[in-house]
Scaffold this motif. Structure first.
Motif, PDB file in Angstrom:
ATOM      1  N   ARG A   1      10.051   6.753  13.390  1.00 24.01           N
ATOM      2  CA  ARG A   1      10.278   6.100  12.103  1.00 24.01           C
ATOM      3  C   ARG A   1       9.296   6.568  11.032  1.00 24.01           C
ATOM      4  NH1 ARG A   1       9.740   0.587  14.639  1.00 24.01           N
ATOM      5  NH2 ARG A   1       9.090  -0.048  12.553  1.00 24.01           N
ATOM      6  N   GLY A   2       8.414   7.505  11.385  1.00 28.25           N
ATOM      7  CA  GLY A   2       7.586   8.136  10.364  1.00 28.25           C
ATOM      8  C   GLY A   2       6.101   7.828  10.405  1.00 28.25           C
ATOM      9  N   PRO A   7       0.826  -1.213   0.000  1.00 27.61           N
ATOM     10  CA  PRO A   7       0.000   0.000   0.000  1.00 27.61           C
ATOM     11  C   PRO A   7       0.856   1.257   0.000  1.00 27.61           C
ATOM     12  CG  PRO A   7      -0.805  -1.590   1.618  1.00 27.61           C
ATOM     13  CD  PRO A   7       0.513  -2.104   1.129  1.00 27.61           C
ATOM     14  N   GLU A   8       0.429   2.253  -0.786  1.00 24.23           N
ATOM     15  CA  GLU A   8       1.142   3.529  -0.765  1.00 24.23           C
ATOM     16  C   GLU A   8       0.939   4.217   0.574  1.00 24.23           C
ATOM     17  OE1 GLU A   8       0.099   6.004  -4.029  1.00 24.23           O
ATOM     18  OE2 GLU A   8       0.498   4.462  -5.537  1.00 24.23           O
ATOM     19  N   HIS A   9      -0.311   4.238   1.036  1.00 31.35           N
ATOM     20  CA  HIS A   9      -0.626   4.864   2.325  1.00 31.35           C
ATOM     21  C   HIS A   9      -1.691   4.008   3.005  1.00 31.35           C
ATOM     22  CE1 HIS A   9      -2.193   8.617   4.726  1.00 31.35           C
ATOM     23  NE2 HIS A   9      -1.724   7.655   5.503  1.00 31.35           N
ATOM     24  N   LEU A  10      -1.295   3.331   4.055  1.00 32.09           N
ATOM     25  CA  LEU A  10      -2.193   2.447   4.790  1.00 32.09           C
ATOM     26  C   LEU A  10      -2.723   3.164   6.020  1.00 32.09           C
ATOM     27  CD1 LEU A  10      -3.386  -0.410   5.343  1.00 32.09           C
ATOM     28  CD2 LEU A  10      -1.277  -0.890   6.610  1.00 32.09           C
ATOM     29  N   VAL A  11      -4.048   3.175   6.160  1.00 32.87           N
ATOM     30  CA  VAL A  11      -4.679   3.709   7.365  1.00 32.87           C
ATOM     31  C   VAL A  11      -5.148   2.522   8.199  1.00 32.87           C
ATOM     32  CG1 VAL A  11      -6.456   5.222   8.311  1.00 32.87           C
ATOM     33  CG2 VAL A  11      -5.435   5.739   6.075  1.00 32.87           C
ATOM     34  N   VAL A  12      -4.650   2.416   9.411  1.00 27.82           N
ATOM     35  CA  VAL A  12      -5.049   1.348  10.325  1.00 27.82           C
ATOM     36  C   VAL A  12      -5.976   1.943  11.368  1.00 27.82           C
ATOM     37  CG1 VAL A  12      -4.286  -0.399  11.968  1.00 27.82           C
ATOM     38  CG2 VAL A  12      -2.876   0.130   9.971  1.00 27.82           C
ATOM     39  N   VAL A  13      -7.195   1.404  11.448  1.00 28.94           N
ATOM     40  CA  VAL A  13      -8.179   1.883  12.410  1.00 28.94           C
ATOM     41  C   VAL A  13      -8.190   0.930  13.597  1.00 28.94           C
ATOM     42  CG1 VAL A  13     -10.602   2.436  12.840  1.00 28.94           C
ATOM     43  CG2 VAL A  13      -9.580   2.920  10.596  1.00 28.94           C
ATOM     44  N   ALA A  19      -1.817  -2.312  16.194  1.00 30.09           N
ATOM     45  CA  ALA A  19      -0.428  -1.897  16.392  1.00 30.09           C
ATOM     46  C   ALA A  19       0.529  -2.816  15.651  1.00 30.09           C
ATOM     47  CB  ALA A  19      -0.098  -1.871  17.882  1.00 30.09           C
ATOM     48  N   GLU A  20       0.252  -4.120  15.651  1.00 26.89           N
ATOM     49  CA  GLU A  20       1.135  -5.058  14.965  1.00 26.89           C
ATOM     50  C   GLU A  20       1.159  -4.816  13.460  1.00 26.89           C
ATOM     51  OE1 GLU A  20       1.195  -8.924  17.973  1.00 26.89           O
ATOM     52  OE2 GLU A  20      -0.004  -9.010  16.136  1.00 26.89           O
ATOM     53  N   PHE A  21      -0.012  -4.661  12.855  1.00 29.72           N
ATOM     54  CA  PHE A  21      -0.049  -4.441  11.411  1.00 29.72           C
ATOM     55  C   PHE A  21       0.520  -3.073  11.040  1.00 29.72           C
ATOM     56  CE2 PHE A  21      -3.115  -7.999  11.163  1.00 29.72           C
ATOM     57  CZ  PHE A  21      -2.500  -8.693  10.133  1.00 29.72           C
ATOM     58  N   ALA A  22       0.243  -2.067  11.848  1.00 31.13           N
ATOM     59  CA  ALA A  22       0.795  -0.740  11.571  1.00 31.13           C
ATOM     60  C   ALA A  22       2.316  -0.771  11.630  1.00 31.13           C
ATOM     61  CB  ALA A  22       0.237   0.268  12.577  1.00 31.13           C
ATOM     62  N   SER A  23       2.867  -1.419  12.645  1.00 29.57           N
ATOM     63  CA  SER A  23       4.315  -1.531  12.795  1.00 29.57           C
ATOM     64  C   SER A  23       4.924  -2.316  11.645  1.00 29.57           C
ATOM     65  CB  SER A  23       4.647  -2.205  14.133  1.00 29.57           C
ATOM     66  OG  SER A  23       6.029  -2.428  14.285  1.00 29.57           O
ATOM     67  N   ALA A  24       4.269  -3.424  11.260  1.00 21.32           N
ATOM     68  CA  ALA A  24       4.796  -4.273  10.192  1.00 21.32           C
ATOM     69  C   ALA A  24       4.827  -3.540   8.862  1.00 21.32           C
ATOM     70  CB  ALA A  24       3.961  -5.546  10.070  1.00 21.32           C
ATOM     71  N   TYR A  25       3.729  -2.911   8.476  1.00 22.11           N
ATOM     72  CA  TYR A  25       3.685  -2.249   7.165  1.00 22.11           C
ATOM     73  C   TYR A  25       4.576  -1.012   7.128  1.00 22.11           C
ATOM     74  CZ  TYR A  25       0.278  -5.308   5.022  1.00 22.11           C
ATOM     75  OH  TYR A  25      -0.321  -6.399   4.459  1.00 22.11           O
ATOM     76  N   LEU A  26       4.769  -0.374   8.261  1.00 25.27           N
ATOM     77  CA  LEU A  26       5.730   0.738   8.313  1.00 25.27           C
ATOM     78  C   LEU A  26       7.128   0.217   7.994  1.00 25.27           C
ATOM     79  CD1 LEU A  26       6.133   3.770   9.124  1.00 25.27           C
ATOM     80  CD2 LEU A  26       6.756   2.908  11.402  1.00 25.27           C
ATOM     81  N   GLU A  76       3.684   4.092   3.831  1.00 24.03           N
ATOM     82  CA  GLU A  76       3.289   5.196   4.704  1.00 24.03           C
ATOM     83  C   GLU A  76       2.111   4.707   5.530  1.00 24.03           C
ATOM     84  OE1 GLU A  76       1.547   9.795   4.501  1.00 24.03           O
ATOM     85  OE2 GLU A  76       2.081   8.726   2.652  1.00 24.03           O
ATOM     86  N   VAL A  77       2.146   4.952   6.834  1.00 23.03           N
ATOM     87  CA  VAL A  77       1.118   4.400   7.722  1.00 23.03           C
ATOM     88  C   VAL A  77       0.563   5.482   8.626  1.00 23.03           C
ATOM     89  CG1 VAL A  77       0.605   2.732   9.557  1.00 23.03           C
ATOM     90  CG2 VAL A  77       2.191   2.107   7.714  1.00 23.03           C
ATOM     91  N   SER A  78      -0.769   5.532   8.710  1.00 23.12           N
ATOM     92  CA  SER A  78      -1.474   6.362   9.693  1.00 23.12           C
ATOM     93  C   SER A  78      -2.255   5.433  10.612  1.00 23.12           C
ATOM     94  CB  SER A  78      -2.424   7.349   9.014  1.00 23.12           C
ATOM     95  OG  SER A  78      -1.710   8.273   8.214  1.00 23.12           O
ATOM     96  N   LEU A  79      -2.115   5.642  11.912  1.00 24.02           N
ATOM     97  CA  LEU A  79      -2.779   4.797  12.907  1.00 24.02           C
ATOM     98  C   LEU A  79      -3.809   5.624  13.649  1.00 24.02           C
ATOM     99  CD1 LEU A  79      -2.965   2.087  14.449  1.00 24.02           C
ATOM    100  CD2 LEU A  79      -1.140   2.932  15.949  1.00 24.02           C
ATOM    101  N   VAL A  80      -5.071   5.226  13.538  1.00 30.09           N
ATOM    102  CA  VAL A  80      -6.174   5.939  14.192  1.00 30.09           C
ATOM    103  C   VAL A  80      -6.436   5.285  15.539  1.00 30.09           C
ATOM    104  CG1 VAL A  80      -8.594   6.604  14.053  1.00 30.09           C
ATOM    105  CG2 VAL A  80      -7.183   6.565  11.977  1.00 30.09           C
TER     106      VAL A  80
END
Length: 461
Positions: free
Chosen positions: A230-231, A176-182, A189-196, A201-205
């Motif tokens: 790490r961004g 994904p170019e920009h993954l939003v994790v809700v 947290a695991e998926f957000a950390s992994a894809y980062l 690019e990851v946004s965590l809601v």
């Protein structure tokens, strides 16, 4: 000879297949009914796949830190090393299938009868199987191990392509170019950390003030600092109102009116039990207000002869707990020695970078006055092995009882914390003192040396 006990198990996840192995070992006639694949979500869509994906992410995290160890990849490690997500996910699914096949082979070798179909209670002593295989099975004991499914809402419906549950991510062939994790619990947290780490690019809601609101606050703070450095974009106290897709763009709308646009969205907003249409009411099996099957500490439901294990019970939703619930149920029913489930001896891990492992009583419980305990937190910054490996974040935290010094809990934040928590788990399970934990030899240099060092420092208490 006494009659052979007939055990019917509905669901082939860890709670089901581990129960089947115990029952077969103790001489029961065992039938396991499964509709979705042996191993359940733990093997096919959750633990095994996600941790296989995370294994690739861990490698990418190590590559990012290579320069500090004197290894020149390029000025931009992420640009020099690229992830082929199609190959990663093909490996993920292959390993999951192989593990499922291994479980089937083991069950068949132990004499467990496997039926493909959906099981439903017809009273407390009979299971009716429909679907691929249809049969009515009399039972002296029934174990329900039907698991749970990702929770969705009418305002956020997955399409399996760009709006995804955590069970659907393995169909992706491009990063994904920009993954939003809700959702900022363990799964989010695991998926957000992994894809980062994989390069997205990851946004965590997060609806709470911090990520991992159910975990140790000190540990969560270390993780959030690492992720943001790490961004990652962490949106605290932000609640999702809806998720919508238009072409290749996914828009997450928050309750305060703000919107986040991304290429993909993962919904990680909890689980719902797979308990509808199981015939629970006709069998007298009670559930709580959320639909989870109510059980006691030996896995009994309210119906005589009916047990339940795993995520369908809502009891600390871990594969290890599900497996133990299933074993305990069969030990209890078949008259073997059994100890009731003790959640204060369960170790768990959040597979982020860094990992967070915990066991026993928590900081929250100590702060609330539920247990009196002395505590000590030792940063890894002073650990020689951590310095060698370029590890700057993390700590070991131990809790012990005043007076006796018995270790009652611990937290480890570090790479491979899931491995480092084991000595603390042994100490908690065996009611060892901090002095006993401290006096065991550790390798020098090693990360585990910090566990012993923290225990030594607790001697002053």
């Amino acid at each position: 000879m006494p009659p052979v006990s007939r055990v019917v198990i509905v669901g082939g996840g860890p709670g089901g297949y581990e129960a089947a192995l115990v029952a077969a070992q103790l001489g029961a006639e065992v039938t396991l009914v499964d509709s979705d694949g042996l191993g359940g979500s733990a093997v096919l869509t959750d633990c095994v796949p996600s941790k296989t994906l995370i294994a690739t992410a861990e490698l990418m995290t190590e590559v990012e830190g290579a320069a500090e160890l004197g290894v020149e990849v390029s000025h931009d490690a992420r640009a020099a090393v690229r992830v082929d997500l199609a190959r990663v996910n093909a490996r993920v699914l292959r390993l999951a299938r192989d593990q499922s096949d291994d479980i089937a082979d083991r069950l068949e070798h132990e004499g467990v009868r496997l039926l493909r179909g959906r099981g439903r209670l017809d009273g407390p002593d009979r299971v009716v199987v429909t679907g691929e295989h249809e049969e009515s099975l009399p039972a002296d004991a029934v174990l329900l191990a039907t698991g749970a499914a990702p929770r969705t809402t009418p305002q956020a419906q997955p399409d399996g392509e760009r709006i995804l549950t955590w069970e659907q991510v393995y169909g992706l062939t491009e990063l994904p170019e920009h993954l939003v994790v809700v959702g900022s619990g363990v799964t989010g947290a695991e998926f957000a950390s992994a894809y980062l780490a994989l390069g997205a690019e990851v946004s965590l809601v997060s609806s709470r003030e911090r990520v991992l609101p159910g975990e140790d606050a000190d540990a969560a703070a270390v993780l959030e600092d690492a992720l943001t450095r790490r961004g990652m974009h962490v949106l605290a106290q932000s609640r999702m109102a809806s998720v919508a897709r238009a072409g290749d763009t996914v828009t997450v709308t928050l309750t305060d009116g703000r919107t986040i646009e991304g290429s993909h969205c993962i919904l990680a907003v909890g689980s719902v039990p797979r308990t509808p249409d199981l015939g629970l009411e006709t069998a007298g099996v009670e559930t709580d207000e959320r639909g989870f099957v109510s059980v006691d500490r030996v896995s009994r439901t309210s119906a005589r002869g009916v047990y339940a294990a795993g995520d369908c019970t809502g009891v600390l939703m871990l594969a290890s707990v599900a497996a133990m619930q299933g074993r305990i149920a069969m030990w209890h029913f078949l008259g073997d020695a059994v100890s009731p489930l003790d959640l204060k001896k369960v170790s768990s891990n959040v597979f982020t970078a860094p990992e967070i492992a915990t066991v026993g009583w928590s900081q929250q419980a100590v702060d609330r006055g539920e247990i009196e305990a002395n505590q000590l937190m030792l940063p890894l910054a002073g650990n020689a092995r951590a310095k060698m490996q370029g590890v700057h974040e993390g700590f070991v935290k131990l809790f012990c009882r005043p007076g006796t010094g018995i270790v009652v809990g611990g937290v480890v934040v570090a790479p491979r914390a899931s491995e480092l928590i084991h000595p603390v788990s042994i100490a908690v399970a065996q009611s060892m003192t901090a002095d006993q934990l401290a006096q065991a030899f550790t390798v020098y240099p090693s990360m585990s040396g910090s566990v012993a060092e923290a225990a030594r420092r607790l001697h002053q208490f």
